[in-house]
Design an enzyme around this catalytic site. Structure first.
Site, short mmCIF file in Angstrom:
data_model
loop_
_atom_site.label_atom_id
_atom_site.label_comp_id
_atom_site.label_asym_id
_atom_site.label_seq_id
_atom_site.Cartn_x
_atom_site.Cartn_y
_atom_site.Cartn_z
CE LYS A 38 46.58 42.99 -61.67
NZ LYS A 38 46.33 41.94 -60.67
CG ASP A 66 44.08 43.06 -58.11
OD1 ASP A 66 43.03 43.32 -57.50
OD2 ASP A 66 44.13 42.40 -59.17
CE LYS A 68 40.63 40.73 -58.54
NZ LYS A 68 42.08 40.48 -58.69
CG ASP A 71 37.11 38.53 -43.85
OD1 ASP A 71 36.24 38.31 -42.97
OD2 ASP A 71 38.11 37.81 -44.00
CB THR A 125 37.70 40.85 -66.89
OG1 THR A 125 38.84 40.65 -66.06
CG2 THR A 125 37.40 42.32 -66.95
NE ARG A 215 46.86 35.99 -68.58
CZ ARG A 215 45.73 35.36 -68.27
NH1 ARG A 215 45.69 34.04 -68.29
NH2 ARG A 215 44.66 36.04 -67.92
O1 C5P Z 1 47.11 38.62 -67.98
P1 C5P Z 1 45.91 39.54 -67.97
O2 C5P Z 1 46.12 40.79 -68.80
O3 C5P Z 1 44.63 38.84 -68.28
O4 C5P Z 1 45.89 40.01 -66.45
C1 C5P Z 1 44.82 40.68 -65.86
C2 C5P Z 1 45.19 40.97 -64.43
O5 C5P Z 1 44.13 41.70 -63.85
C3 C5P Z 1 45.40 39.74 -63.58
O6 C5P Z 1 46.44 40.03 -62.66
C4 C5P Z 1 44.09 39.55 -62.84
O7 C5P Z 1 44.27 39.01 -61.56
C5 C5P Z 1 43.61 40.99 -62.71
N1 C5P Z 1 42.15 41.19 -62.66
C6 C5P Z 1 41.29 40.73 -63.63
N2 C5P Z 1 39.94 40.95 -63.53
C7 C5P Z 1 39.44 41.64 -62.49
C8 C5P Z 1 40.30 42.12 -61.51
C9 C5P Z 1 41.66 41.88 -61.62
O8 C5P Z 1 41.75 40.13 -64.61
N3 C5P Z 1 38.16 41.91 -62.43
#
Ligand code: C5P
Length: 242
Positions: A38, A66, A68, A71, A125, A215
């Site tokens: 991603k 990603d 998002k 617009d 999330t 992470r």
């Molecule tokens: O580090 P972590 O596991 O929290 O990363 C989640 C990834 O998913 C990040 O890159 C974040 O931008 C992306 N994301 C998210 N929630 C969403 C859409 C994308 O956390 N609804």
């Protein structure tokens, strides 16, 4: 028999070199065909199209861009075509951009990239009920339900949601895929800024198709071991469902 979900590793590292190092590790994983990479806002703003190309070449993996999109419909459609020109495999738009914007994207891609998976973001999330209500005037469950109905009508491939909403989306729209960020492979792992987190087991039980992990992998002492452990958990737990 339910299909095993795919692992999506978020490349949110502070430099292109570090993202490429993780892409290289992934290219050496025995089950690399089950891993997507991603590229999000941080990496794309910093490294642009060239970065996407280098990550794709280094990893050999499918790329999920990603960004998002949110617009007016014409701008969304043009931006989606530009995404298609990058040779990526999956992209995100915001369901709250509305029916016309989502439809414009799907119509544009039907010509330029008919195989592209387009995932519509429902509730980030990082929202809990209170913070979601402050923006959308409803609770997360009902917001996700409404946005999924709109996205389904627009013809998107699936929804970005938390594991907590995945089953309800699938019950209402069985053709929609679900992509779930906020995965924390171990029960005691810190949520960081995520509010609606879940384990791999919970994601599989909820029928999620793509599990996004950032992470917990790239800040692990041994990212390769963290990836292999996630893949092994997916294999074992999915096996248990069959
Ligand atoms: O580090 P972590 O596991 O929290 O990363 C989640 C990834 O998913 C990040 O890159 C974040 O931008 C992306 N994301 C998210 N929630 C969403 C859409 C994308 O956390 N609804």
């Amino acid at each position: 028999m339910p299909k095993a979900p795919q692992l999506v590793v978020a490349l949110d590292l502070p430099s292109l070199e570090e993202n490429l190092a993780l892409a290289r590790i992934i290219s050496l994983c025995p089950k690399r065909e089950n891993i997507w990479l991603k590229v999000g806002l941080r990496a794309f703003i910093r490294d642009g199209a060239k970065g996407v190309e280098m990550i794709k070449k280094t990893s050999g993996a499918r790329i999920f861009l990603d960004l998002k999109l949110y617009d007016i419909p014409n701008t969304m459609a043009d931006a989606a075509n530009e995404c298609a020109n990058l040779g990526i495999d999956m992209m995100t738009i915001h369901a709250s951009s509305g029916l016309d914007g989502m439809r414009a994207v799907m119509q544009a891609l039907a010509k330029s990239a008919p195989d592209m998976k387009v995932m519509a973001v429902s509730a980030l999330t990082s929202f809990d009920d209170r913070s979601f209500y402050a923006v959308y005037g409803k609770k997360v469950d009902s917001g996700v339900c409404d946005l999924s109905a709109l996205a389904s009508e627009a013809g998107v491939s699936g929804m970005v949601c938390s594991v907590l909403e995945s089953s309800a989306i699938k019950a209402a729209h069985s053709h929609l895929l679900t992509l779930t960020p906020g995965i924390r492979p171990a029960q005691d792992q810190k949520p960081d800024d995520q509010k609606r987190t879940a384990t791999i087991q919970e994601a599989i039980n909820a029928g999620a198709d793509f599990l996004v992990i950032g992470r917990p992998i790239y800040t692990a002492q041994d990212p390769k071991a963290a990836i292999e452990s996630a893949l092994m958990q997916i294999d074992c737990l999915q096996g248990g469902l069959q």
